[in-house]
Design a protein around this motif. Structure first.
Motif, PDB file in Angstrom:
ATOM      1  N   SER A  71       0.827  -1.203   0.000  1.00 10.60           N
ATOM      2  CA  SER A  71       0.000   0.000   0.000  1.00 10.60           C
ATOM      3  C   SER A  71       0.862   1.254   0.000  1.00 10.60           C
ATOM      4  O   SER A  71       0.661   2.167  -0.804  1.00 10.60           O
ATOM      5  CB  SER A  71      -0.910   0.000   1.231  1.00 10.60           C
ATOM      6  OG  SER A  71      -1.533   1.242   1.384  1.00 10.60           O
ATOM      7  N   HIS A  72       1.829   1.296   0.876  1.00 15.73           N
ATOM      8  CA  HIS A  72       2.717   2.466   0.964  1.00 15.73           C
ATOM      9  C   HIS A  72       3.499   2.650  -0.330  1.00 15.73           C
ATOM     10  O   HIS A  72       3.618   3.768  -0.854  1.00 15.73           O
ATOM     11  CB  HIS A  72       3.671   2.300   2.155  1.00 15.73           C
ATOM     12  CG  HIS A  72       4.567   3.463   2.339  1.00 15.73           C
ATOM     13  ND1 HIS A  72       5.821   3.522   1.783  1.00 15.73           N
ATOM     14  CD2 HIS A  72       4.379   4.632   2.992  1.00 15.73           C
ATOM     15  CE1 HIS A  72       6.373   4.675   2.086  1.00 15.73           C
ATOM     16  NE2 HIS A  72       5.524   5.370   2.825  1.00 15.73           N
ATOM     17  N   ARG A  73       4.027   1.569  -0.868  1.00 19.70           N
ATOM     18  CA  ARG A  73       4.837   1.620  -2.087  1.00 19.70           C
ATOM     19  C   ARG A  73       4.009   2.139  -3.268  1.00 19.70           C
ATOM     20  O   ARG A  73       4.425   3.043  -3.994  1.00 19.70           O
ATOM     21  CB  ARG A  73       5.396   0.225  -2.369  1.00 19.70           C
ATOM     22  CG  ARG A  73       6.354   0.129  -3.517  1.00 19.70           C
ATOM     23  CD  ARG A  73       6.990  -1.242  -3.616  1.00 19.70           C
ATOM     24  NE  ARG A  73       6.015  -2.317  -3.731  1.00 19.70           N
ATOM     25  CZ  ARG A  73       5.788  -3.249  -2.799  1.00 19.70           C
ATOM     26  NH1 ARG A  73       6.450  -3.229  -1.671  1.00 19.70           N
ATOM     27  NH2 ARG A  73       4.894  -4.201  -2.993  1.00 19.70           N
ATOM     28  N   TRP A  74       2.794   1.586  -3.450  1.00 20.02           N
ATOM     29  CA  TRP A  74       1.967   1.971  -4.594  1.00 20.02           C
ATOM     30  C   TRP A  74       1.467   3.401  -4.467  1.00 20.02           C
ATOM     31  O   TRP A  74       1.439   4.138  -5.439  1.00 20.02           O
ATOM     32  CB  TRP A  74       0.783   1.027  -4.742  1.00 20.02           C
ATOM     33  CG  TRP A  74       1.178  -0.382  -5.049  1.00 20.02           C
ATOM     34  CD1 TRP A  74       2.335  -0.823  -5.621  1.00 20.02           C
ATOM     35  CD2 TRP A  74       0.411  -1.556  -4.790  1.00 20.02           C
ATOM     36  NE1 TRP A  74       2.332  -2.187  -5.730  1.00 20.02           N
ATOM     37  CE2 TRP A  74       1.165  -2.665  -5.231  1.00 20.02           C
ATOM     38  CE3 TRP A  74      -0.835  -1.786  -4.222  1.00 20.02           C
ATOM     39  CZ2 TRP A  74       0.695  -3.973  -5.132  1.00 20.02           C
ATOM     40  CZ3 TRP A  74      -1.299  -3.088  -4.124  1.00 20.02           C
ATOM     41  CH2 TRP A  74      -0.539  -4.176  -4.579  1.00 20.02           C
ATOM     42  N   ARG A  75       1.076   3.805  -3.250  1.00 16.14           N
ATOM     43  CA  ARG A  75       0.566   5.163  -3.065  1.00 16.14           C
ATOM     44  C   ARG A  75       1.659   6.197  -3.321  1.00 16.14           C
ATOM     45  O   ARG A  75       1.422   7.211  -3.972  1.00 16.14           O
ATOM     46  CB  ARG A  75      -0.018   5.340  -1.667  1.00 16.14           C
ATOM     47  CG  ARG A  75      -1.355   4.624  -1.519  1.00 16.14           C
ATOM     48  CD  ARG A  75      -1.993   4.856  -0.162  1.00 16.14           C
ATOM     49  NE  ARG A  75      -1.251   4.144   0.876  1.00 16.14           N
ATOM     50  CZ  ARG A  75      -0.793   4.712   1.991  1.00 16.14           C
ATOM     51  NH1 ARG A  75      -1.014   5.966   2.241  1.00 16.14           N
ATOM     52  NH2 ARG A  75      -0.147   3.990   2.878  1.00 16.14           N
ATOM     53  N   SER A  76       2.866   5.934  -2.834  1.00 14.87           N
ATOM     54  CA  SER A  76       3.947   6.906  -3.053  1.00 14.87           C
ATOM     55  C   SER A  76       4.351   6.959  -4.525  1.00 14.87           C
ATOM     56  O   SER A  76       4.606   8.036  -5.061  1.00 14.87           O
ATOM     57  CB  SER A  76       5.146   6.604  -2.164  1.00 14.87           C
ATOM     58  OG  SER A  76       5.727   5.384  -2.500  1.00 14.87           O
ATOM     59  N   LYS A  77       4.398   5.813  -5.180  1.00 14.38           N
ATOM     60  CA  LYS A  77       4.747   5.801  -6.605  1.00 14.38           C
ATOM     61  C   LYS A  77       3.661   6.476  -7.440  1.00 14.38           C
ATOM     62  O   LYS A  77       3.951   7.177  -8.402  1.00 14.38           O
ATOM     63  CB  LYS A  77       4.991   4.384  -7.099  1.00 14.38           C
ATOM     64  CG  LYS A  77       6.282   3.820  -6.575  1.00 14.38           C
ATOM     65  CD  LYS A  77       6.697   2.606  -7.347  1.00 14.38           C
ATOM     66  CE  LYS A  77       7.993   2.114  -6.783  1.00 14.38           C
ATOM     67  NZ  LYS A  77       8.960   1.787  -7.773  1.00 14.38           N
ATOM     68  N   PHE A  78       2.399   6.261  -7.054  1.00 16.84           N
ATOM     69  CA  PHE A  78       1.298   6.901  -7.771  1.00 16.84           C
ATOM     70  C   PHE A  78       1.352   8.413  -7.575  1.00 16.84           C
ATOM     71  O   PHE A  78       1.136   9.186  -8.504  1.00 16.84           O
ATOM     72  CB  PHE A  78      -0.048   6.354  -7.291  1.00 16.84           C
ATOM     73  CG  PHE A  78      -1.231   6.946  -8.008  1.00 16.84           C
ATOM     74  CD1 PHE A  78      -1.528   6.581  -9.301  1.00 16.84           C
ATOM     75  CD2 PHE A  78      -2.035   7.888  -7.385  1.00 16.84           C
ATOM     76  CE1 PHE A  78      -2.611   7.131  -9.970  1.00 16.84           C
ATOM     77  CE2 PHE A  78      -3.120   8.445  -8.036  1.00 16.84           C
ATOM     78  CZ  PHE A  78      -3.407   8.063  -9.333  1.00 16.84           C
ATOM     79  N   LYS A  79       1.662   8.836  -6.376  1.00 19.22           N
ATOM     80  CA  LYS A  79       1.764  10.266  -6.073  1.00 19.22           C
ATOM     81  C   LYS A  79       2.879  10.910  -6.882  1.00 19.22           C
ATOM     82  O   LYS A  79       2.735  12.018  -7.398  1.00 19.22           O
ATOM     83  CB  LYS A  79       2.012  10.461  -4.577  1.00 19.22           C
ATOM     84  CG  LYS A  79       2.070  11.893  -4.136  1.00 19.22           C
ATOM     85  CD  LYS A  79       2.323  11.958  -2.647  1.00 19.22           C
ATOM     86  CE  LYS A  79       2.524  13.392  -2.196  1.00 19.22           C
ATOM     87  NZ  LYS A  79       2.920  13.461  -0.802  1.00 19.22           N
TER      88      LYS A  79
END
Length: 139
Positions: A71-79
Motif C-alpha cells: 500500500s505504501h509503495r503503490w501510493r507513493s509511486k502513484f503520487k
C-alpha cells in the motif's frame, strides 16, 4: 521481501486469485489491474485491508505487513509518477529507452510528475538557504 514464506497450499490459493500475476515462496506479484483498483478504491476512502479482502485475498495468508508495505509503495509511486508509477515495468525494461510516441495523457502525467518533483526540490532548496542564513547570523 518478507521473512514469512508461503506454503505450497498458500501459493496455490494465491495463484488462483485473478489479481495475482505470479507467486513464489517469498513474494507476490500483483497485476497492474489490481494496483489500479487498489489506488482507485483507496482514494474513495477504503482502507488497504478492506480492499485486499474485497478483491478475494485472504488477509491471514497475505499478511498485514505485506499489505501495509504494498500500500505504501503503490501510493507513493502513484503520487510521484501517476499511473505509470504503479505499473510493473520489469517486463518491458530491456535497458533501452522506449522510442514509441507518447499519448497526450501519458505526456500530461509525466509533466505533472516532473512539476511535483521540481516543487519538492524548490522547497528543499528554500529550506537549505534559510538554514544557511541562520548559520551565518550566528557567527
Amino acid at each position: 521481501m518478507s521473512k514469512d514464506l508461503f506454503t505450497s497450499k498458500e501459493i496455490e490459493i494465491l495463484s488462483n486469485n485473478k489479481y495475482v500475476k505470479s507467486v513464489s515462496m517469498n513474494s507476490i506479484t500483483y497485476t497492474d489491474e489490481f494496483r489500479l483498483v487498489f489506488i482507485t478504491e483507496y482514494e474513495k476512502g477504503k482502507i488497504p485491508n478492506q480492499i485486499f479482502q474485497e478483491c478475494g485475498f485472504d488477509i491471514s495468508i497475505v499478511g498485514y505487513k505485506r499489505i501495509k508495505a504494498a500500500s505504501h509503495r503503490w501510493r507513493s509511486k502513484f503520487k510521484d509518477s501517476g499511473i505509470d508509477g504503479i505499473r510493473d515495468t520489469r517486463k518491458g525494461n530491456s535497458g533501452r529507452s522506449s522510442s514509441k510516441e507518447l499519448s497526450l495523457e501519458e505526456k500530461y502525467e509525466r509533466m505533472k510528475a516532473k512539476i511535483k518533483l521540481l516543487e519538492v526540490e524548490n522547497e528543499l532548496l528554500k529550506k537549505l538557504d534559510l538554514e544557511e542564513r541562520r548559520l551565518r547570523k550566528k557567527k
